[in-house]
Design an enzyme around this catalytic site. Sequence first.
Site, PDB file in Angstrom:
ATOM      1  N   ASP A   8       0.886  -1.161   0.000  1.00 46.11           N
ATOM      2  CA  ASP A   8       0.000   0.000   0.000  1.00 46.11           C
ATOM      3  C   ASP A   8       0.925   1.213   0.000  1.00 46.11           C
ATOM      4  OD1 ASP A   8      -1.684   2.083   0.584  1.00 46.11           O
ATOM      5  OD2 ASP A   8      -2.253   1.378   2.584  1.00 46.11           O
ATOM      6  N   LYS A  70       2.985  11.095  -4.098  1.00 42.74           N
ATOM      7  CA  LYS A  70       1.873  10.388  -4.769  1.00 42.74           C
ATOM      8  C   LYS A  70       0.922  11.383  -5.447  1.00 42.74           C
ATOM      9  CE  LYS A  70      -1.598   6.896  -3.543  1.00 42.74           C
ATOM     10  NZ  LYS A  70      -1.977   5.971  -2.477  1.00 42.74           N
ATOM     11  N   GLU A 171      -7.385   0.384  -3.880  1.00 42.05           N
ATOM     12  CA  GLU A 171      -7.263   0.329  -2.419  1.00 42.05           C
ATOM     13  C   GLU A 171      -8.552  -0.111  -1.711  1.00 42.05           C
ATOM     14  OE1 GLU A 171      -5.568   4.191  -1.565  1.00 42.05           O
ATOM     15  OE2 GLU A 171      -3.703   3.635  -2.554  1.00 42.05           O
ATOM     16  N   ASP A 193     -12.669   5.651   2.042  1.00 45.83           N
ATOM     17  CA  ASP A 193     -11.206   5.606   2.145  1.00 45.83           C
ATOM     18  C   ASP A 193     -10.631   7.018   2.048  1.00 45.83           C
ATOM     19  OD1 ASP A 193      -8.494   5.262   1.759  1.00 45.83           O
ATOM     20  OD2 ASP A 193      -8.669   3.845   0.097  1.00 45.83           O
TER      21      ASP A 193
END
Length: 531
Positions: A8, A70, A171, A193
Amino acid sequence: MAQVIGIDLGTTYSCIAYLEGDEPKIILNLEGQATTPSLVSFTSSGERLIGNLALRQAITNPEKTIFAIKRFMGKKFNSEEVINARKRLPYKIAEAPNGDVMVNIDSKMISPQEISAMILRYLKECSEAYLGEEVNETIITVPAHFDDHQRQATKDAAKISGLNVIRVLNEPTSASLAYGLNTKKDATVAVYDMGGGTFDITFMEISEGIFNVLATNGNSFLGGEDFDNRIVEWLIEEFKKENNIDLSHDKLALQRIKEASEKAKRELSFTLESEIHLPFISSDKSVSKHIKKLLTRTKLEALTDDLVDKTLPFIEQALKDSKLEPEEIDEVILVGGQTRMPLIRKMITEFFGKDPIHNINPDEIVAMGAAIQSGILKGKMTDLVVLLDVTPISLGIETENNTFVRIIEKNTTIPAKKTMAFTTVEHDQKRVRIHVLQGESEVASQNKSLAVFDLVGIEGAPAGVPQIDVTFEIDANGLVKVSAKDLIAGREQKIEVKPSSGLTKEEIDKIILESQAKEFRKEEDDKTRSL
Ligand code: AMP
């Protein structure tokens, strides 16, 4: 069989897991921790620090400590989100010749893919030390709402780090896989999330080992960092009012304020007040100035409630796309550290009319799901598990008058494939240009340009006679492929691809070669030193 690790790769923290029998297990990093800060720092002595080591000196070296990379993966320098993110960035970024973002370290341009690869290489090392064997394969997770460029950039980063990606997994899907296999219950679940930089909502049905994603939606520029920034802005504003000093351009002060803000935000998930104390933050006519402020949970909620509300339209849209009503949701799973915020939990409870599940660790569940997926793909799971994921964004082409025509609609189960016939509009036309886009706007230019394809070498014929079938495909990783066939000539058409983003294969190979040469030089230096 060699281990495949689940990674992850988070905006702020990353986590790794592997499968022991049927059980996913977390891999601890070299410092014995379950999560690793997604940070890379370049020191003045030319050293490169990753994770906690980078975090420890972020305050003293803010210009060369790269966080939240990211957010820049597969993004254009001039996109709205990057322009916003640039405002308070202590490190320098620049525009690559193809318009992508590059990080500027001492005038050396480094792609976000390479920075991510440095983090991934460290995670690979941690896994090898923990498992006591070489690790070469991974299942890597991405926010469900990542588009093709962001997915491709993630895959390229893994390749640069020496890891072969056997699947790019969403995810939330990964989280529900871990949840579903743990509880072994059939249910309709929502996965909310929110990590450090992205937000996703996914609805899925779990029934007799079949995990069926119904719909997904989200925003890849909404996350915990935005909450931190609200506290930072508030502190700067208050300090300005009290001292008439603007700290917004003081990089060292900003980094300290940013860290203190994030810490206070975390605390306020469990307490009602948090004191932010930053001595000697600035000086005025040689008088030292300090920040000493009490932040209450109520104030934090007032500063950030619009960010929580911003997630609502995404939930509503995904719910509509799944043809579900809120009361049909059996369980709400929370993923990502930011979901510990009580205001988010309250909003969810009100929206779905039930409390979210409490007994899972939102920092670890995504990596665990990725480890399970490795077991499914390698045929190691004893239970039957089938995962049916969807594509988060529609895929289509540009037609006349800047119109976007959808070819594969969002929320279509992947892998998906669709063929469209193209022809010529002019006599003896030898070439047809196709512009592939991803997005939901009816206006082509408002969507993300993935690539331009030139179908060349069409045999001379009157307008409208040639028939070229173009096949658009989204694979199980959510990545897009296009191929073409000239039906009249009966042969595969040649396609000239001009990707609008990302590193080319040659660039990736060059980076890998350079880093291998560097490793070799380092080994030789080390050998010389130890002689
Ligand atoms: P992740 O990317 O899932 O590791 O999430 C990291 C984000 O969660 C960061 O923005 C953290 O500040 C945030 N976070 C972690 N713990 C808490 C907490 N207790 N309360 C609020 N936010 C948190």
